[in-house]
Enzyme design. Structure first.
Site: not given
Ligand code: SF4
Length: 393
Positions: A27-28, A40, A45-46, A83-84, A123, A141, A202, A211
């Site tokens: 779908w991209r 979408e 849920q899948t 698919l439910g 969404y 979402d 991270c 972050c």
């Molecule tokens: Fe880690 Fe923050 Fe990046 Fe998420 S957004 S992967 S918590 S650094």
């Protein structure tokens, strides 16, 4: 919250990462709103890997909104089968019919018109409008909310209405106005691939420097857990008839009613699709099931039926843990019964059925095979059931 120069760097790094590393998903490769909308809905849920074959089969049969609008609902459900969450399929078709009737078959571009379609919430509307038409709507979402909660080190229940509204405002502020479709997908991709619920990666995150959750060492514990609704145990018993030709019969989905139906209503639990005669039981299941069948088929000669237990099937629907007890009932000829439809027990998917019903068929076929193995005088054709079991596995 980020602004000015920092926000520009944040956007550039996330978008750059997405454009370099994004997964190549069917779908991209399109800007067709029909295809993006369908993906979408299927992805709710899948998992992506599970949705892809359904997406491709569905589009082969219904390549555009006109084909879907004109189809029989039973066929739509059959292609969705497995698919439910089948209300998604019903809503997709209803929405397709509205798009044809009210918008000449063109997917609407006004957000109010999109939100008026069945099964489309904030969404999904934002995802379709941004990806297919480049409109400036930010998606939010569970995936995106998790990323935002970690980036901003937001505590508490993020599903609580006020927190959710604040997160939507944050998502709106972060949105890259020049590429809203790619931007939304970049945030979703980050949540799906690196900023996953457990063990976020991270070290390779393109926006790690922004972050707060990571700086505070609490990223993995965010978002904080919601209080879980207690699981309700439900026990059902189902009758699986099998005749000498390997046929069984299923009951149709319940008719629509204006009366409010309890969520524990059995046809609701079996997904409002074709299903084996099933009832909710406590106490002695075989006796209850026999009484139910006599009531269901008054006048049908049932004295010689033997209900053979065929194991246990477990299934979960939201907070309900279902234990389903299938009972095999072997008969020379299936009872003549107007409501039901006869189908081969090894091919019940020729009708739209849920995963639960498929599991029941598998359990019944397994019981049939072990009966055959233990009884020399078994009356039915052995190879057929063996084959059937292989097919269903
Ligand atoms: Fe880690 Fe923050 Fe990046 Fe998420 S957004 S992967 S918590 S650094």
């Amino acid at each position: 919250m980020l602004n000015g120069h920092q926000l520009a760097i944040f956007r550039k790094q996330l978008l750059g990462w997405f454009r370099q590393f994004r997964r190549d998903l069917p779908w991209r490769r399109t800007k067709d709103p029909y295809r993006i909308w369908l993906s979408e809905i299927m992805l709710q849920q899948t998992r992506v890997a599970a949705a892809i074959p359904y997406y491709e089969r569905f589009l082969q049969r219904f390549p555009d909104v006109h084909a879907l609008a004109a189809a029989r609902q039973e066929e739509v459900l059959r292609l969705w089968s497995g698919l439910g969450y089948y209300s998604r399929a019903r809503n997709v078709q209803k929405a397709a019919q509205q798009i044809v009737a009210k918008h000449g078959g063109e997917f609407p571009t006004r957000v109010d018109d999109v939100l008026a379609l069945p099964g489309i919430g904030n969404y999904t509307a934002a995802a379709i409008l941004s990806i297919a038409f480049g409109e400036k709507h930010a998606v939010l979402d569970g995936n995106v909310a998790r990323v935002l909660a970690r980036l901003g080190a937001i505590r508490g229940d993020i599903r609580e209405s006020q927190q959710w509204q604040e997160l939507q405002k944050t998502a709106d502020r972060l949105l890259e106005p020049k590429s809203p479709g790619d931007w939304n997908q970049a945030l979703m991709e980050l949540g799906a691939t690196l900023c996953t619920p457990k063990s976020p990666q991270c070290l390779v995150c393109p926006v790690a420097q922004f972050c707060e959750g990571r700086w505070l060492g609490i990223a993995e514990s965010l978002p904080e857990k919601r209080k879980k609704r207690a699981t309700t145990e439900v026990t059902l018993a189902a009758a699986v008839f099998a005749d000498a030709k390997g046929h069984t019969f299923l009951l149709p989905p319940p008719r629509k009613t204006k009366e409010k139906v309890s969520a524990d209503h059995v046809p609701t639990l079996v997904s409002k699709m074709w299903h084996f005669p099933t009832l909710s039981v406590s106490g002695e299941p075989a006796e209850k099931l026999s009484a139910f069948l006599r009531k269901l088929m008054p006048g049908v000669h049932s004295r010689d039926w033997q209900l053979v237990p065929a194991g246990k099937v477990r299934h979960a629907v939201t907070y309900r843990a279902i234990t389903l007890l299938p009972f095999l009932i072997e008969v020379r000829n299936l009872p003549r019964f107007l409501l039901g439809k006869q189908v081969p027990l090894n091919d019940i998917s020729s009708l739209p059925v849920s995963n639960l019903t498929r599991k029941v068929a598998r359990a019944a076929l397994a019981a049939t095979a072990s009966l055959q193995a233990s009884t020399e005088s078994y009356p039915f054709a052995l190879p057929r059931f063996r084959r059937a079991l292989q097919v269903l596995r």
